[in-house]
Motif scaffolding. Structure first.
Motif, PDB file in Angstrom:
ATOM      1  N   TYR B  16       0.828  -1.215   0.000  1.00  0.00           N
ATOM      2  CA  TYR B  16       0.000   0.000   0.000  1.00  0.00           C
ATOM      3  C   TYR B  16       0.854   1.253   0.000  1.00  0.00           C
ATOM      4  CZ  TYR B  16      -4.788  -1.441  -0.220  1.00  0.00           C
ATOM      5  OH  TYR B  16      -5.990  -1.886  -0.710  1.00  0.00           O
ATOM      6  N   LEU B  19       1.956   1.460  -3.556  1.00  0.00           N
ATOM      7  CA  LEU B  19       0.792   1.774  -4.390  1.00  0.00           C
ATOM      8  C   LEU B  19       0.473   3.274  -4.322  1.00  0.00           C
ATOM      9  CD1 LEU B  19      -1.260   0.091  -6.046  1.00  0.00           C
ATOM     10  CD2 LEU B  19      -2.710   0.026  -4.031  1.00  0.00           C
ATOM     11  N   ARG B  22       2.991   5.395  -6.087  1.00  0.00           N
ATOM     12  CA  ARG B  22       2.832   5.256  -7.526  1.00  0.00           C
ATOM     13  C   ARG B  22       1.654   6.100  -8.026  1.00  0.00           C
ATOM     14  NH1 ARG B  22       5.874   4.328 -11.787  1.00  0.00           N
ATOM     15  NH2 ARG B  22       4.401   5.422 -13.077  1.00  0.00           N
ATOM     16  N   ILE B  23       0.561   6.083  -7.249  1.00  0.00           N
ATOM     17  CA  ILE B  23      -0.629   6.852  -7.648  1.00  0.00           C
ATOM     18  C   ILE B  23      -0.302   8.348  -7.658  1.00  0.00           C
ATOM     19  CG2 ILE B  23      -2.955   7.516  -6.906  1.00  0.00           C
ATOM     20  CD1 ILE B  23      -3.281   4.614  -5.869  1.00  0.00           C
ATOM     21  N   ASP B  26       1.664   9.187 -10.659  1.00  0.00           N
ATOM     22  CA  ASP B  26       0.800   9.210 -11.843  1.00  0.00           C
ATOM     23  C   ASP B  26       0.077  10.543 -11.972  1.00  0.00           C
ATOM     24  OD1 ASP B  26       1.286   6.821 -12.949  1.00  0.00           O
ATOM     25  OD2 ASP B  26      -0.548   5.825 -12.283  1.00  0.00           O
ATOM     26  N   TRP B 139      -9.127   8.199  -3.502  1.00  0.00           N
ATOM     27  CA  TRP B 139     -10.190   7.347  -4.025  1.00  0.00           C
ATOM     28  C   TRP B 139      -9.599   6.126  -4.732  1.00  0.00           C
ATOM     29  CZ3 TRP B 139     -11.449   5.932  -9.066  1.00  0.00           C
ATOM     30  CH2 TRP B 139     -12.652   5.240  -9.191  1.00  0.00           C
ATOM     31  N   ARG B 140      -8.502   6.357  -5.466  1.00  0.00           N
ATOM     32  CA  ARG B 140      -7.881   5.235  -6.173  1.00  0.00           C
ATOM     33  C   ARG B 140      -7.276   4.232  -5.203  1.00  0.00           C
ATOM     34  NH1 ARG B 140      -4.542   7.446 -11.411  1.00  0.00           N
ATOM     35  NH2 ARG B 140      -6.021   9.021 -12.073  1.00  0.00           N
ATOM     36  N   LEU B 141      -6.845   4.724  -4.041  1.00  0.00           N
ATOM     37  CA  LEU B 141      -6.167   3.841  -3.088  1.00  0.00           C
ATOM     38  C   LEU B 141      -7.146   3.071  -2.204  1.00  0.00           C
ATOM     39  CD1 LEU B 141      -3.243   3.202  -1.857  1.00  0.00           C
ATOM     40  CD2 LEU B 141      -3.994   4.684  -0.020  1.00  0.00           C
ATOM     41  N   LEU B 142      -8.189   3.754  -1.750  1.00  0.00           N
ATOM     42  CA  LEU B 142      -9.123   3.139  -0.783  1.00  0.00           C
ATOM     43  C   LEU B 142      -9.684   1.818  -1.293  1.00  0.00           C
ATOM     44  CD1 LEU B 142     -11.344   6.053   0.522  1.00  0.00           C
ATOM     45  CD2 LEU B 142     -10.052   4.490   1.912  1.00  0.00           C
ATOM     46  N   GLU B 144     -12.047  -0.826  -2.501  1.00  0.00           N
ATOM     47  CA  GLU B 144     -13.314  -0.509  -3.160  1.00  0.00           C
ATOM     48  C   GLU B 144     -14.557  -0.875  -2.332  1.00  0.00           C
ATOM     49  OE1 GLU B 144     -13.526  -2.397  -6.936  1.00  0.00           O
ATOM     50  OE2 GLU B 144     -15.187  -1.164  -7.625  1.00  0.00           O
TER      51      GLU B 144
END
Lengths: 309, 189
Positions: B16, B19, B22-23, B26, B139-142, B144
């Motif tokens: 995480y 991740l 990385r996000i 991006d 939002w991208r990390l949480l 889903e």
């Protein structure tokens, strides 16, 4: 037993190659031509491999081993959302294609979450139409071992699980590849490509086992023989989908509507018999497709005995 | 950027961390995030993220990114720095409504019924864009499936606690505590 290979070469004298494949009792499964180069997926009797290899060399091409050719594999993610779907799932599907498989990527409707994750009966039925399924899961051991395992525990085809944490074992699956998990980018690094290789090999292993099982009670005909018999049918010829006929380990998927063409398919002649007599033909869950499940030699004999008595 | 991840599973924690980095990369906002604190309890379906964001700099007035002229029907803008064009247009639509903003060409805009002087002094706020990008990253990390959320937001610090079922008071308290710690960190900076 048939072996599926891929010829990669030029179009020069390719007809000689096709003729030789036919002469040794093999079949052309798929051709893909791009200008002067051509790749041909073919199924040949194992013992004729040397002859075909020699011919490929003569034509300046090469024969590649594609262990997953003739299979259709579902790569399943818990949802279609970007949290689960894009990178590892697509990379795995793409890598399996390099091994010759036709792959389908699928996201479950309600596979997200931990305790709320679920799979519907419809989804199970769809997945079971493939030769094997690869479930791509997340990063937490507790979540996978305690809950996500339920997603595939009743799936009746071989399942390979890909996940992040290192697990020694996982029930209800035939193969387990650890060390992938969620990703926000494509798998491009050397160690990631190694993991993709590991996944492809795991799938290859379970497919090989399935083939061995089928060999114990062989199919009445090889799926490629049926493909050859039905590929000239008008609806198949007119079909614009990229692969109108997809081979399975125990049959085929023909992408023409079942309701409209079942009678035509039933009447197709294979070695003096009707296709409907040596295979179960049924509607597929994929819209506008028909599944042909070839019966084994024993099943056909049994059916014949019942008919005659 | 300082990232702290608390949880029982090392592999998951580390992934995480990677991740999220990385996000942010991006989205191009790695340098805008000061500190991140995550608490991950998969066994309880609980996820908490708290992050402190740096103040966005480089706010520009409309007259700095466009030539503003007074015309009989309103203010005429000729964009001189295209980089700000999307933000400028979004601001005009928000403040004056789409019906009053005419796009005459790629660089020319007419805002009807507005004084050029007034429009030229308006500021384009890069902070809004940053906020949106940070929210997008979170939002991208949480995970889903963790739909029940408790959000705390103060100047530059955002905390989101998420779970699958009922949000417990203990978790809300924990979120308040972590949020306060990151706010204290801002003062220290």
């Amino acid at each position: 037993m048939y072996e599926v290979m891929m010829f990669d070469g030029g179009v020069y004298r390719i007809k000689e190659f096709y003729e030789l494949v036919e002469d040794v009792g093999g079949f052309i499964i798929q051709k893909s031509q791009a200008q002067q180069t051509i790749t041909v997926t073919l199924a040949i009797p194992e013992e004729e491999k040397v002859v075909i290899e020699k011919k490929s060399e003569e034509l300046g091409g090469r024969l590649i081993n594609v262990p997953l050719a003739g299979t259709e594999i579902a790569v399943v993610a818990p949802t279609l959302g970007r949290h689960h779907m894009p990178h590892p799932v697509c990379d795995i599907a793409e890598h399996l294609r390099r091994y010759g498989a036709i792959t389908v990527v699928m996201g479950l409707a309600r596979g997200k979450g931990r305790k709320t994750a679920q799979i519907t009966a419809d989804e199970k039925r769809i997945i079971e139409e493939y030769d094997a399924a690869v479930f791509v899961l997340g990063n937490f051991k507790d979540c996978i071992v305690e809950e996500k395992v339920r997603l595939f525990e009743e799936i009746e085809i071989p399942v390979a699980v890909v996940c992040g944490p290192e697990l020694e074992e996982l029930p209800s699956c035939e193969a387990l590849v650890c060390g992938i998990g969620r990703k926000a980018e494509r798998m491009r690094r050397a160690e990631e490509i190694e993991k993709l290789e590991e996944t492809a090999q795991a799938v290859e292993r379970i497919v090989r086992n399935r083939r061995k099982e089928l060999d114990e009670d062989p199919l009445f005909v090889h799926p490629a023989e049926i493909k050859q018999a039905i590929e000239d049918l008008e609806p198949v010829q007119d079909n614009l989908r990229p692969a109108p006929i997809v081979l399975h380990l125990n049959g085929l998927r023909v992408k023409i509507p079942y309701a409209e063409w079942r009678d035509t398919l039933y009447e197709v002649e294979i070695y003096g018999r009707k296709l409907g007599e040596i295979a179960n033909i049924r509607d597929a869950s994929l819209t506008g497709s028909t599944l042909i499940e070839i019966l084994t030699k024993c099943e056909v004999e049994d059916r014949d005995r019942k008919m005659s008595s | 950027m300082k990232v702290t991840v608390e949880g029982h599973e090392d592999w998951g924690n580390q992934s995480y961390d990677e991740l999220f980095r990385r996000i942010l990369l991006d989205l191009g906002i790695t340098r805008m995030v000061d500190e991140v604190h995550m608490i991950i309890e998969p066994e309880n379906s609980f996820f908490l993220i708290s992050l402190r964001v740096r103040t966005a700099t480089g706010a520009k007035s409309v007259s700095e990114v466009a030539k503003v002229e007074q015309k009989p029907e309103g203010a005429m803008l000729t964009i001189t720095n295209e980089l700000y064009a999307p933000r400028l247009l979004a601001m005009l639509w928000r403040d004056y409504g789409r019906q009053r903003v005419d796009q005459l060409s790629r660089f020319e805009l007419m805002v009807r019924g507005v004084k050029a002087e007034e429009l030229g002094e308006k500021m384009l706020d890069p902070g809004e864009e940053l906020k949106q990008k940070v929210l997008d990253a979170v939002w991208r990390l949480l995970p889903e499936g963790l739909k029940v959320r408790h959000n705390i937001y103060s100047e530059g610090v955002l905390t989101i606690a998420a779970t699958e079922h009922t949000m417990k008071q203990d978790w809300k308290d924990l979120a308040e505590k972590i949020h306060a710690e990151l706010e204290l960190g801002r003062e220290a900076v």
